[in-house]
Write a protein that holds these residues in place. Sequence first.
Motif, PDB file in Angstrom:
ATOM      1  N   VAL A   1     -11.740  -1.750  -0.582  1.00  0.00           N
ATOM      2  CA  VAL A   1     -10.374  -2.200  -0.871  1.00  0.00           C
ATOM      3  C   VAL A   1     -10.364  -3.611  -1.443  1.00  0.00           C
ATOM      4  O   VAL A   1      -9.687  -3.883  -2.447  1.00  0.00           O
ATOM      5  CB  VAL A   1      -9.492  -2.105   0.387  1.00  0.00           C
ATOM      6  CG1 VAL A   1      -8.133  -2.759   0.146  1.00  0.00           C
ATOM      7  CG2 VAL A   1      -9.311  -0.642   0.793  1.00  0.00           C
TER       8      VAL A   1
ATOM      9  N   ALA B   1       0.844  -1.193   0.000  1.00  0.00           N
ATOM     10  CA  ALA B   1       0.000   0.000   0.000  1.00  0.00           C
ATOM     11  C   ALA B   1       0.877   1.240   0.000  1.00  0.00           C
ATOM     12  O   ALA B   1       1.888   1.297   0.712  1.00  0.00           O
ATOM     13  CB  ALA B   1      -0.926   0.004   1.209  1.00  0.00           C
TER      14      ALA B   1
ATOM     15  N   VAL C   1      -7.668   6.161  -5.306  1.00  0.00           N
ATOM     16  CA  VAL C   1      -8.329   5.010  -4.677  1.00  0.00           C
ATOM     17  C   VAL C   1      -8.247   3.924  -5.737  1.00  0.00           C
ATOM     18  O   VAL C   1      -9.209   3.653  -6.463  1.00  0.00           O
ATOM     19  CB  VAL C   1      -9.788   5.292  -4.274  1.00  0.00           C
ATOM     20  CG1 VAL C   1     -10.312   4.169  -3.375  1.00  0.00           C
ATOM     21  CG2 VAL C   1      -9.914   6.631  -3.555  1.00  0.00           C
TER      22      VAL C   1
ATOM     23  N   CYS D   1      -6.167  -0.835   4.928  1.00  0.00           N
ATOM     24  CA  CYS D   1      -5.165  -1.624   4.199  1.00  0.00           C
ATOM     25  C   CYS D   1      -4.229  -2.331   5.168  1.00  0.00           C
ATOM     26  O   CYS D   1      -3.037  -2.502   4.898  1.00  0.00           O
ATOM     27  CB  CYS D   1      -4.374  -0.745   3.228  1.00  0.00           C
ATOM     28  SG  CYS D   1      -3.523   0.670   3.981  1.00  0.00           S
TER      29      CYS D   1
ATOM     30  N   ARG E   1     -12.199  -1.642   4.225  1.00  0.00           N
ATOM     31  CA  ARG E   1     -11.406  -2.745   3.710  1.00  0.00           C
ATOM     32  C   ARG E   1     -12.277  -3.761   2.961  1.00  0.00           C
ATOM     33  O   ARG E   1     -11.909  -4.241   1.894  1.00  0.00           O
ATOM     34  CB  ARG E   1     -10.677  -3.445   4.858  1.00  0.00           C
ATOM     35  CG  ARG E   1      -9.643  -4.457   4.388  1.00  0.00           C
ATOM     36  CD  ARG E   1      -9.091  -5.336   5.494  1.00  0.00           C
ATOM     37  NE  ARG E   1      -8.885  -4.668   6.758  1.00  0.00           N
ATOM     38  CZ  ARG E   1      -8.345  -5.267   7.816  1.00  0.00           C
ATOM     39  NH1 ARG E   1      -7.952  -6.522   7.742  1.00  0.00           N
ATOM     40  NH2 ARG E   1      -8.198  -4.623   8.958  1.00  0.00           N
TER      41      ARG E   1
ATOM     42  N   LEU F   1      -3.593   5.121  -2.226  1.00  0.00           N
ATOM     43  CA  LEU F   1      -4.675   5.797  -1.518  1.00  0.00           C
ATOM     44  C   LEU F   1      -4.242   7.190  -1.090  1.00  0.00           C
ATOM     45  O   LEU F   1      -3.067   7.413  -0.778  1.00  0.00           O
ATOM     46  CB  LEU F   1      -5.079   5.009  -0.263  1.00  0.00           C
ATOM     47  CG  LEU F   1      -5.526   3.561  -0.451  1.00  0.00           C
ATOM     48  CD1 LEU F   1      -5.594   2.850   0.893  1.00  0.00           C
ATOM     49  CD2 LEU F   1      -6.869   3.503  -1.163  1.00  0.00           C
TER      50      LEU F   1
ATOM     51  N   LEU G   1      -1.561  -0.852  -3.921  1.00  0.00           N
ATOM     52  CA  LEU G   1      -2.786  -0.120  -3.620  1.00  0.00           C
ATOM     53  C   LEU G   1      -2.397   1.314  -3.324  1.00  0.00           C
ATOM     54  O   LEU G   1      -1.570   1.564  -2.442  1.00  0.00           O
ATOM     55  CB  LEU G   1      -3.482  -0.752  -2.421  1.00  0.00           C
ATOM     56  CG  LEU G   1      -4.677  -0.013  -1.822  1.00  0.00           C
ATOM     57  CD1 LEU G   1      -5.875  -0.069  -2.782  1.00  0.00           C
ATOM     58  CD2 LEU G   1      -5.061  -0.607  -0.473  1.00  0.00           C
TER      59      LEU G   1
END
Length: 288
Positions: free
Chosen positions: A102, A5, A129, A39, A98, A89, A87
């Motif tokens: 996610v 992440a 995102v 995350c 999540r 963000l 990922l």
Amino acid sequence: MSYDAIVLAGGAAERLGGADKPGLSVGGRTLLDRVLGACADARRTVVVGPRRPTARPVTWTRESPPGAGPLAALDAGLRQSSAELVLVLSADLPFLDRTTTVAPLLEAGRAAADGALLRDPSGRDQPLVAVYRAEPLRREIALLATEHGTLTGLPLRALLAELNLTRVTARPLASFDCDTWDDLAAARARIREHGNVLDEWITAVKNELGIDVDVDTKTLLDLARDAAHGVARPAAPLTTFLIGYAAAQAAAGGADPAEAVTRASRQAAALALRWADEAGTDAAGDSG
């Protein structure tokens, strides 16, 4: 496939008067910690921005020069990651979840050519995102740096035209961000609404205590009600405390924490009902 992440937590926050936006709180938790909670299963989490206290360990880095913009920040984050899937963000998403946001993004990103991003209810793409495959992401960033001579000031959307990304429709509020004081006030009011406050509170307490266990809220509330009505009102909080203590002991012996809570709750609930039945029987006998 595991993922890393990358959370972008820089920026000037001009519409917030230069306040430290990721450090502002919603529901007793900073915006950054709320995003980090969504995350928590990342193999590695890289936060790009000034160091701040966080509820869990992260890797810190900065774009060069500081304040160079989101594309430069993403590049800095990627340099700290070796995962095939990342990922990405922003750090100001108070309602990021999540399970509902996610996880679907990761699933779509694993099946897509270059990744997947969230599309908000108004039809706008949300590149902060999103899940990206690292190799094409690095390639496009390098090409943009060559073409423009720098990444400073380039918008993150400059990436989107050359990447084959799947769009995932956002659930309500999933992409809501806090850019203004009014946004922050709206987020704080939202989590205190009747339908949200209990889940928000339980999540906040778990994060504050550093525990990650599924809580059967209905079972515990039913138990508290039965203890309060069938025994005495102070029995409700004391009983739930004892449930937690018993579950901790069971977990220390190797039991699953969530199952231990459920089992102890059911045992105590049955006891509360027996207690109430006994009291009712005695009262009937006294009246006779």
